[in-house]
Design a protein around this motif. Structure first.
Motif, short mmCIF file in Angstrom:
data_model
loop_
_atom_site.label_atom_id
_atom_site.label_comp_id
_atom_site.label_asym_id
_atom_site.label_seq_id
_atom_site.Cartn_x
_atom_site.Cartn_y
_atom_site.Cartn_z
N ARG A 124 -6.32 6.01 -0.88
CA ARG A 124 -6.53 7.41 -0.51
C ARG A 124 -6.67 7.52 1.00
NH1 ARG A 124 -10.45 10.55 0.73
NH2 ARG A 124 -12.12 9.12 0.18
N ALA A 125 -5.95 8.47 1.58
CA ALA A 125 -6.03 8.71 3.02
C ALA A 125 -7.46 9.03 3.41
CB ALA A 125 -5.09 9.85 3.41
N ALA A 126 -7.93 8.39 4.49
CA ALA A 126 -9.30 8.59 4.93
C ALA A 126 -9.39 9.19 6.32
CB ALA A 126 -10.04 7.24 4.90
N THR A 127 -8.26 9.30 7.02
CA THR A 127 -8.25 9.86 8.37
C THR A 127 -7.11 10.87 8.48
OG1 THR A 127 -6.71 8.25 9.31
CG2 THR A 127 -9.06 7.64 9.30
N GLY A 128 -7.13 11.64 9.51
CA GLY A 128 -6.05 12.60 9.75
C GLY A 128 -4.72 11.90 9.96
N ASP A 129 -4.70 10.78 10.66
CA ASP A 129 -3.46 10.03 10.86
C ASP A 129 -2.90 9.54 9.53
OD1 ASP A 129 -3.42 10.36 13.61
OD2 ASP A 129 -4.32 8.39 14.03
N GLN A 130 -3.78 9.05 8.65
CA GLN A 130 -3.32 8.60 7.34
C GLN A 130 -2.81 9.77 6.51
OE1 GLN A 130 -6.62 6.40 5.68
NE2 GLN A 130 -6.48 4.82 7.26
N GLU A 131 -3.52 10.90 6.54
CA GLU A 131 -3.07 12.08 5.80
C GLU A 131 -1.69 12.54 6.26
OE1 GLU A 131 -6.13 15.04 6.17
OE2 GLU A 131 -7.55 13.86 4.98
N ALA A 132 -1.42 12.43 7.54
CA ALA A 132 -0.13 12.86 8.09
C ALA A 132 1.03 12.00 7.57
CB ALA A 132 -0.17 12.80 9.62
N ARG A 133 0.73 10.82 7.10
CA ARG A 133 1.78 9.92 6.62
C ARG A 133 2.01 9.99 5.11
NH1 ARG A 133 -0.04 8.45 11.26
NH2 ARG A 133 1.22 7.33 12.74
N ILE A 134 1.18 10.71 4.42
CA ILE A 134 1.38 10.84 2.97
C ILE A 134 2.75 11.48 2.73
CG2 ILE A 134 0.60 12.01 0.87
CD1 ILE A 134 -2.26 11.85 2.03
N GLY A 135 3.56 10.84 1.95
CA GLY A 135 4.87 11.37 1.59
C GLY A 135 5.98 11.02 2.55
N ASP A 136 5.66 10.40 3.67
CA ASP A 136 6.69 10.04 4.64
C ASP A 136 6.31 8.72 5.30
OD1 ASP A 136 9.05 10.20 6.08
OD2 ASP A 136 8.14 11.39 7.67
N GLN A 137 5.99 7.74 4.47
CA GLN A 137 5.49 6.48 4.99
C GLN A 137 6.59 5.61 5.59
OE1 GLN A 137 2.26 4.72 2.55
NE2 GLN A 137 2.63 6.52 1.28
N THR A 196 0.82 -1.21 0.00
CA THR A 196 0.00 0.00 0.00
C THR A 196 0.85 1.25 0.00
OG1 THR A 196 -1.79 -1.11 1.18
CG2 THR A 196 -1.74 1.30 1.30
N VAL A 197 0.47 2.21 -0.82
CA VAL A 197 1.01 3.56 -0.77
C VAL A 197 -0.18 4.48 -0.50
CG1 VAL A 197 2.14 5.43 -2.04
CG2 VAL A 197 2.94 3.08 -2.32
N VAL A 198 -0.12 5.21 0.61
CA VAL A 198 -1.20 6.13 0.96
C VAL A 198 -1.05 7.39 0.13
CG1 VAL A 198 -2.32 7.40 2.82
CG2 VAL A 198 -1.30 5.17 3.29
N VAL A 199 -2.14 7.81 -0.52
CA VAL A 199 -2.11 8.94 -1.44
C VAL A 199 -3.17 9.97 -1.06
CG1 VAL A 199 -1.26 7.46 -3.33
CG2 VAL A 199 -3.71 7.87 -3.11
N ARG A 200 -3.01 11.17 -1.57
CA ARG A 200 -3.97 12.25 -1.32
C ARG A 200 -5.18 12.13 -2.24
NH1 ARG A 200 -0.65 16.38 -0.99
NH2 ARG A 200 -0.24 16.35 -3.21
N ASP A 201 -4.94 11.74 -3.49
CA ASP A 201 -6.01 11.73 -4.49
C ASP A 201 -5.76 10.58 -5.46
OD1 ASP A 201 -8.20 13.37 -6.04
OD2 ASP A 201 -6.66 12.85 -7.50
N TYR A 202 -6.77 9.79 -5.72
CA TYR A 202 -6.61 8.65 -6.62
C TYR A 202 -6.14 9.06 -8.00
CZ TYR A 202 -9.28 5.73 -3.33
OH TYR A 202 -9.71 5.03 -2.23
N ASP A 203 -6.80 10.03 -8.60
CA ASP A 203 -6.51 10.35 -10.00
C ASP A 203 -5.12 10.95 -10.19
OD1 ASP A 203 -8.94 9.35 -10.98
OD2 ASP A 203 -9.97 11.19 -10.41
#
Length: 137
Positions: free
Chosen positions: A58-71, A8-15
């Protein structure tokens, strides 16, 4: 025999993630299936990949959003193997991929670190014959 199927790679936007992996890295879009009104099952992989692919989630929570780009805490987390380093390095640079360094030769092959569209660190790597013989991926 078990094998690693998806990473898995957590992303901001699918497209935007699909566009980067497809257009800049040359990956194939293997699946893009809606799950519900906000969630999709999106799988990409390098051409010809047989076992492992990437699930773009796609990140669905604040914790997931915080990890985008620094997983991986700033470490290189993914290794994109190639059989033609110069070809892929130049194609990726022309497509706007940001490399942190010039290609370098290591005992195991040729490598350069790049960042995906969110800042995650990757190696583009072409293993030499000895490293392949020794079983390095």
């Amino acid at each position: 025999m078990p094998h690693l199927g998806l990473v898995t790679v957590v992303v901001r936007d699918y497209d935007e993630a699909i566009a980067f992996y497809r257009d800049a890295l040359g990956f194939e879009l293997l699946e893009d299936t809606p799950i519900d009104s906000e969630k999709r099952w999106v799988i990409v992989a390098p051409p010809g990949a047989r076992e492992t692919a990437i699930l773009l989630a796609r990140a669905a929570t604040g914790d997931q959003e915080a990890r985008i780009g620094d997983q991986t805490g700033g470490r290189v987390g993914w290794f994109l193997n190639t059989d033609a380093f110069e070809r892929d390095y130049e194609r990726m640079r022309a497509a706007g991929v940001t490399f942190e360094e010039a290609p370098r030769r290591e005992p195991y092959g040729t490598v350069a670190v790049f960042r995906d569209l969110y800042g995650n660190r990757w190696d583009l790597i072409q293993l030499n014959a000895r490293a392949r013989q020794d079983g390095m991926l």
